[in-house]
Each structure stands twice: as structure tokens, then as C-alpha cells.
Design an enzyme around this catalytic site. Structure first.
Site, short mmCIF file in Angstrom:
data_model
loop_
_atom_site.label_atom_id
_atom_site.label_comp_id
_atom_site.label_asym_id
_atom_site.label_seq_id
_atom_site.Cartn_x
_atom_site.Cartn_y
_atom_site.Cartn_z
N ASN A 12 -6.97 -3.94 11.51
CA ASN A 12 -8.25 -3.91 10.96
C ASN A 12 -9.46 -4.72 11.47
O ASN A 12 -10.50 -4.29 11.49
CB ASN A 12 -8.42 -4.37 9.22
CG ASN A 12 -7.66 -3.29 8.32
OD1 ASN A 12 -7.94 -2.00 8.70
ND2 ASN A 12 -6.84 -3.47 7.57
N HIS A 29 2.62 -4.70 6.74
CA HIS A 29 1.62 -3.83 6.82
C HIS A 29 1.72 -2.37 7.26
O HIS A 29 1.77 -2.24 8.22
CB HIS A 29 0.23 -4.56 7.58
CG HIS A 29 -0.96 -3.86 7.25
ND1 HIS A 29 -1.94 -3.72 8.09
CD2 HIS A 29 -1.46 -2.95 6.16
CE1 HIS A 29 -2.94 -3.25 7.59
NE2 HIS A 29 -2.83 -2.72 6.61
N SER A 55 -3.97 -5.31 3.26
CA SER A 55 -4.73 -4.90 4.49
C SER A 55 -5.39 -6.22 4.96
O SER A 55 -5.83 -6.15 6.02
CB SER A 55 -5.80 -3.78 4.11
OG SER A 55 -5.14 -2.76 3.44
N GLU A 85 2.76 -3.70 10.87
CA GLU A 85 2.15 -4.90 11.26
C GLU A 85 2.84 -6.00 10.62
O GLU A 85 2.82 -5.94 9.30
CB GLU A 85 0.45 -4.76 11.13
CG GLU A 85 -0.16 -5.69 12.05
CD GLU A 85 -1.77 -5.54 11.59
OE1 GLU A 85 -2.17 -4.98 10.78
OE2 GLU A 85 -2.45 -6.04 12.59
P1 NAD Z 1 -3.43 2.25 -5.17
O1 NAD Z 1 -4.91 1.87 -5.94
O2 NAD Z 1 -3.41 3.44 -4.56
O3 NAD Z 1 -2.39 1.54 -5.84
C1 NAD Z 1 -2.10 0.29 -6.52
C2 NAD Z 1 -1.03 0.49 -7.65
O4 NAD Z 1 -1.00 -0.88 -8.06
C3 NAD Z 1 -1.56 1.28 -8.87
O5 NAD Z 1 -0.77 2.36 -9.13
C4 NAD Z 1 -1.60 0.23 -9.83
O6 NAD Z 1 -1.29 0.80 -11.23
C5 NAD Z 1 -0.69 -0.65 -9.51
N1 NAD Z 1 -0.92 -2.12 -9.91
C6 NAD Z 1 -1.99 -2.59 -10.40
N2 NAD Z 1 -1.80 -4.06 -10.83
C7 NAD Z 1 -0.34 -4.06 -10.85
C8 NAD Z 1 0.82 -5.07 -11.41
N3 NAD Z 1 0.14 -6.18 -11.71
N4 NAD Z 1 1.99 -4.71 -11.44
C9 NAD Z 1 2.55 -3.53 -10.71
N5 NAD Z 1 1.67 -2.65 -10.27
C10 NAD Z 1 0.31 -2.96 -10.40
O7 NAD Z 1 -3.58 1.17 -3.84
P2 NAD Z 1 -3.06 1.59 -2.33
O8 NAD Z 1 -3.92 2.32 -1.56
O9 NAD Z 1 -1.83 2.02 -2.62
O10 NAD Z 1 -3.10 -0.01 -1.91
C11 NAD Z 1 -2.02 -0.76 -2.20
C12 NAD Z 1 -1.96 -1.95 -1.16
O11 NAD Z 1 -1.75 -1.44 0.17
C13 NAD Z 1 -3.25 -2.82 -1.06
O12 NAD Z 1 -2.98 -4.25 -0.74
C14 NAD Z 1 -3.95 -2.15 0.16
O13 NAD Z 1 -5.15 -3.20 0.52
C15 NAD Z 1 -2.86 -1.95 1.01
N6 NAD Z 1 -3.17 -1.14 1.99
C16 NAD Z 1 -3.63 0.35 1.81
C17 NAD Z 1 -3.90 1.25 2.65
C18 NAD Z 1 -4.57 2.71 2.37
O14 NAD Z 1 -4.75 3.30 3.34
N7 NAD Z 1 -4.67 2.77 1.33
C19 NAD Z 1 -3.35 0.83 4.09
C20 NAD Z 1 -2.56 -0.13 4.31
C21 NAD Z 1 -2.51 -1.01 3.39
#
Ligand code: NAD
Length: 295
Positions: free
Chosen positions: A189, A139, A118, A151
Site C-alpha cells: 500500500n 497480508h 492492510s 506480504e
Molecule cells: P469485510 O467488511 O468484508 O469483512 C469483515 C468481517 O469482519 C465482517 O463479516 C464482520 O462481520 C466481521 N467482524 C467484525 N467484527 C468482528 C468480531 N469482533 N469478531 C469476528 N468477526 C468480526 O472486510 P474485508 O474487506 O474482508 O477486510 C478484512 C481485513 O482484511 C481488514 O483488515 C482489511 O484491511 C484487510 N484487507 C482487505 C483487502 C480487500 O481488498 N478488501 C485486501 C487486503 C487486506
């Protein structure tokens, strides 16, 4: 480009896996946590059930989509045949740099390495790899199977060829890709977070309560959700971390996070995920306003 590896099976990773698999791509879904993988696959199955019940897809589509996904806890086995890797692991710069160093070594020079970050700099992530021209931001928005926007963020070294491939692939997924350059907050963002921060400042300065602020933006600006409720859904910790990236990146006080946001995160009030933020979600996820303590 048929084989996709997705790293992280959390909120975004399972949605991205769902979207690719439904379009016929072979997906390797990788997570270090067996439990996250199980939960992610379960979410995909439930979301597909909902689409079947709304007659948007058939039972056969559901079965085929699930058959396109294989899950792995071992990153090396999961990405060995990948044409493109989409990283959607936890938003933490040290973790992302470690993952990109690792996947760079495990993939061929032609594999595209995309990140769903993000806010973290694509250029910084690309710099730890041997193929920065192949590193790009992809993104997706939450919930991924529904939201149309991707994005597409070009790092300083991202090639035209990589950008075109990712733009074309996003269209094949039924999404609308928008190309942007790599500066803090990108576009989504950079515009959204100052609005959320200003809404929090308005509450902090007692200009109005939570419901009043959200109502003005919903009814006055036709936003489907007010900024404070949206912040609860995104996660207040995530909002704080993105604002800090923009504050550090631009060195401009206009991005300084509101002290109320900082306090709420420190107190563990993170929004929907902790069952309390600007609203209280404890009773069957019914949103009750908790604003009055602030005004
Ligand atoms: P989340 O916490 O729901 O999921 C993250 C996952 O990554 C977890 O299941 C964790 O076990 C796993 N993980 C951690 N270390 C790891 C590794 N070394 N190898 C493999 N898996 C690993 O997070 P999320 O909300 O899904 O966010 C993920 C990404 O997407 C982030 O970069 C976030 O900024 C981005 N993002 C999130 C949103 C949102 O609304 N949540 C929107 C757009 C972008």
C-alpha cells in the site's frame, strides 16, 4: 500446524478460509454475524463451483474443501484448538486491539496470532498481547484464492521463528511470501496508494478524465486495471483510511489524501460496494464512467 482459526468471514476472511481448506487444513471460520458467515460460506461454495467448471479442481476436491471448514459465531469455541489465528475482521484499530486482547487470553503461549490488516501497525497490535513475538502480519491480496502474494510483516517484536513458520506456511498454500518490516502502509500500500492518490489528483486538477487516466496506465504501463477503477474495487473509504494511516505515521504531506477522494467518501461514493465511485456500477455491474462532472 493443522488447525487454523480465521476471524471474520467477509471478503478476505472467506477467501483465506477457502485457500487453507483447499490445502487440507482444518479451518474454524468465526464471525460475530451469522449472516456474514452464511454469505462467506456461500461465496466459497460458488468460487469452488467455478473452479470445478474450469476443471481446475474436481467435485471431490470441492466436497473435501467444504468439509474442512466449520463455522462459529462464538470466538472461544472457534479458536480453542488453533495453532494459528488469522484475523480478518473489519479494518478498525479499536476493534483489532479488542480482538487481539481477547484471542491472546483464549490461546496458548505457542499459538501464532496473525492479522490480515492492510495498514494498522503490527507492533501496536502485538503490544496489547502477552506474546508479541508470536504476532505477525499475514497480508493476503484480494481475491485470495487467485492472488499469489502474501506480504509477511514483522512487527518490532516478532521472532525469527514466527516469521519462518508463517513464510513456510504461505509457501505450503501455494503463495509467494515476501518479508517486510512494520512501517505505515508496509510495501504494497505504500507504493500503490500514492499512485492511486496521484491519479485522483490528476482528475481533481482536470489534467484528464477518468477513462483517459486509466487508459494511460493500462496501455502505457501494462497495468491490468487503471488506478481509478482499482480504487473503486478496493473501496474509496479503504483507500482514504490507508492514506490517512500513512499521512499520520510519516507526518509527510506527500501522503495527504486528495480532497476529491475525501469528498467522494463523505458523499457515500465508495466504488463498487456502493455502486458508484469513479465509475457507475448500477446497471448489472457495467462500468460507465462518471468522470465528466469533475472536468
Ligand atoms: P469485510 O467488511 O468484508 O469483512 C469483515 C468481517 O469482519 C465482517 O463479516 C464482520 O462481520 C466481521 N467482524 C467484525 N467484527 C468482528 C468480531 N469482533 N469478531 C469476528 N468477526 C468480526 O472486510 P474485508 O474487506 O474482508 O477486510 C478484512 C481485513 O482484511 C481488514 O483488515 C482489511 O484491511 C484487510 N484487507 C482487505 C483487502 C480487500 O481488498 N478488501 C485486501 C487486503 C487486506
Amino acid at each position: 500446524m493443522k488447525n487454523i482459526a480465521i476471524i471474520g468471514a467477509g471478503t478476505m476472511g472467506n477467501g483465506i478460509a477457502h485457500t487453507f481448506a483447499q490445502k487440507g487444513y482444518k479451518v474454524s471460520l468465526i464471525d460475530i454475524s451469522e449472516e456474514s458467515l452464511k454469505k462467506g460460506l456461500n461465496t466459497i461454495s460458488k468460487n469452488l463451483d467455478r473452479m470445478v467448471s474450469k476443471e481446475k479442481i474436481t467435485e471431490t476436491d470441492k466436497t473435501e474443501t467444504l468439509a474442512n471448514i466449520t463455522s462459529y459465531t462464538d470466538i472461544a469455541s472457534g479458536i480453542k484448538d488453533a495453532d494459528i489465528v488469522v484475523e480478518a475482521a473489519t479494518e478498525n484499530i479499536d476493534l483489532k486491539l479488542k480482538i487481539f486482547k481477547q484471542i491472546d487470553e483464549l490461546t496458548s503461549k505457542n499459538t501464532i496470532l496473525a492479522t490480515n490488516t492492510s495498514s494498522i501497525s503490527i507492533t501496536k497490535i502485538a503490544a496489547v498481547t502477552s506474546k508479541p513475538d508470536k504476532v505477525i502480519g499475514m497480508h493476503f491480496m484480494n481475491p485470495v484464492p487467485i492472488m499469489k502474494l502474501v506480504e509477511v510483516i514483522r512487527g518490532y517484536a516478532t521472532s525469527n521463528e514466527t516469521t519462518k513458520l508463517v513464510m513456510d506456511m504461505s509457501k505450503k498454500l501455494g503463495k509467494v511470501p515476501t518479508e517486510v518490516n512494520d512501517y505505515p502502509g508496509f510495501i504494497a500500500n505504500r507504493i500503490l496508494m500514492p499512485m492511486i492518490n496521484e491519479a485522483i489528483y490528476s482528475l481533481y486538477e482536470s489534467v484528464a478524465g477518468v477513462e483517459e487516466i486509466d487508459t494511460v496506465m493500462k496501455l502505457g504501463m501494462a497495468h491490468p486495471m487503471g488506478p481509478l477503477q482499482l480504487a473503486d474495487f478496493i473501496g474509496l473509504d479503504v483507500c482514504l483510511s490507508i492514506l490517512n494511516v500513512m499521512y499520520d505515521g510519516f507526518k509527510n504531506p506527500k501522503y495527504a489524501p486528495c480532497p476529491l477522494l475525501v469528498n467522494m467518501v463523505v458523499a457515500g461514493k465508495l466504488g463498487v460496494k456502493s455502486k458508484e465511485g469513479f465509475y457507475d456500477y448500477s446497471e448489472n455491474r457495467k462500468a460507465e464512467v462518471v468522470s465528466k462532472q469533475f472536468i
